[in-house]
Design a protein around this motif. Structure first.
Motif, PDB file in Angstrom:
ATOM      1  N   HIS A   1       0.834  -1.200   0.000  1.00 29.38           N
ATOM      2  CA  HIS A   1       0.000   0.000   0.000  1.00 29.38           C
ATOM      3  C   HIS A   1       0.872   1.254   0.000  1.00 29.38           C
TER       4      HIS A   1
ATOM      5  N   ALA B   1       0.936   4.001  -3.001  1.00 27.56           N
ATOM      6  CA  ALA B   1       0.528   5.378  -2.688  1.00 27.56           C
ATOM      7  C   ALA B   1       1.649   6.364  -3.001  1.00 27.56           C
TER       8      ALA B   1
ATOM      9  N   LEU C   1       1.948   6.767  -6.800  1.00 31.62           N
ATOM     10  CA  LEU C   1       0.883   7.610  -7.340  1.00 31.62           C
ATOM     11  C   LEU C   1       1.125   9.085  -7.016  1.00 31.62           C
TER      12      LEU C   1
ATOM     13  N   GLY D   1      -6.762  10.800  -1.982  1.00 32.12           N
ATOM     14  CA  GLY D   1      -6.928  10.116  -3.267  1.00 32.12           C
ATOM     15  C   GLY D   1      -5.902   9.032  -3.500  1.00 32.12           C
ATOM     16  N   VAL D   2      -4.632   9.321  -3.223  1.00 34.91           N
ATOM     17  CA  VAL D   2      -3.615   8.295  -3.474  1.00 34.91           C
ATOM     18  C   VAL D   2      -3.754   7.131  -2.496  1.00 34.91           C
TER      19      VAL D   2
ATOM     20  N   ALA E   1      -6.641   6.124  -1.105  1.00 41.99           N
ATOM     21  CA  ALA E   1      -7.833   5.383  -1.539  1.00 41.99           C
ATOM     22  C   ALA E   1      -7.517   4.535  -2.767  1.00 41.99           C
ATOM     23  N   ALA E   2      -6.802   5.110  -3.713  1.00 48.18           N
ATOM     24  CA  ALA E   2      -6.422   4.352  -4.906  1.00 48.18           C
ATOM     25  C   ALA E   2      -5.478   3.208  -4.549  1.00 48.18           C
ATOM     26  N   ALA E   3      -4.521   3.456  -3.659  1.00 46.85           N
ATOM     27  CA  ALA E   3      -3.599   2.397  -3.241  1.00 46.85           C
ATOM     28  C   ALA E   3      -4.357   1.277  -2.550  1.00 46.85           C
ATOM     29  N   HIS E   4      -5.338   1.635  -1.738  1.00 45.11           N
ATOM     30  CA  HIS E   4      -6.155   0.604  -1.085  1.00 45.11           C
ATOM     31  C   HIS E   4      -6.887  -0.234  -2.129  1.00 45.11           C
ATOM     32  N   ALA E   5      -7.503   0.441  -3.094  1.00 48.39           N
ATOM     33  CA  ALA E   5      -8.247  -0.283  -4.133  1.00 48.39           C
ATOM     34  C   ALA E   5      -7.325  -1.177  -4.960  1.00 48.39           C
ATOM     35  N   LEU E   6      -6.116  -0.721  -5.212  1.00 43.74           N
ATOM     36  CA  LEU E   6      -5.191  -1.478  -6.051  1.00 43.74           C
ATOM     37  C   LEU E   6      -4.479  -2.610  -5.317  1.00 43.74           C
TER      38      LEU E   6
END
Length: 156
Positions: free
Chosen positions: A50, A54, A57, A140-141, A143-148
């Motif tokens: 994560h 993050a 990104l 945002g980064v 949240a995106a890292a969590h999703a990825l």
């Protein structure tokens, strides 16, 4: 040249965070949960994947700000946000009464670069949206890292 200094300073700072954040969060999870009970527990569960995603990104965002040049509102907002980010690191270390990830390079790299770059700007006006840049970018980064990086459910 000052604009690309943002990316260089960010790289030095985030190398520290990359090396320390996941392990530090794991080692201090119980203390963080006790000291900050209003923050959801999952926030303290940062694994290395994560953190790496993050930071990668965020690197893209910082590179875009640097590439936009010192006359752009994005660059000016990024320099201001980077400086605030450094001060936040110092406040975190004070609140924890010790080292926190990023606290070493915040006073040595982040804050000095931000002050130097800000003083070099011809136009120091910040866009109206600039106060949103730091929280939206960080949120945002992550949240995106969590999703990825979250485990995927198997379909079969």
């Amino acid at each position: 040249m000052a604009a690309w200094g943002l990316l260089a300073a960010w790289t030095l700072h985030d190398a520290e965070e990359l090396a320390t954040m996941a392990g530090w969060a794991r080692a201090h999870k119980a203390e963080l949960a006790e000291r900050f009970p209003w923050i959801p527990q999952h926030v303290w569960e940062l694994d290395q994947r994560h953190v790496t995603v993050a930071i990668g990104l965020m690197g893209g965002l910082v590179a875009a700000a640097a590439a936009s040049g010192p006359k752009s509102g994005l660059y000016r907002a990024a320099v201001a946000s980077f400086g605030v980010h450094g001060v936040i690191h110092l406040a975190q270390a004070a609140a924890m009464r010790g080292y926190t990830p990023g606290a070493l390079t915040a006073p040595l790299v982040v804050i000095p670069y931000s002050v130097w770059a800000w003083r070099r700007l011809e136009d120091r006006r910040l866009p109206a949206w600039s106060w949103l840049l730091l929280p939206v970018a960080l949120g945002g980064v992550h949240a995106a890292a969590h999703a990825l990086t979250k485990p995927r459910e198997r379909w079969f």
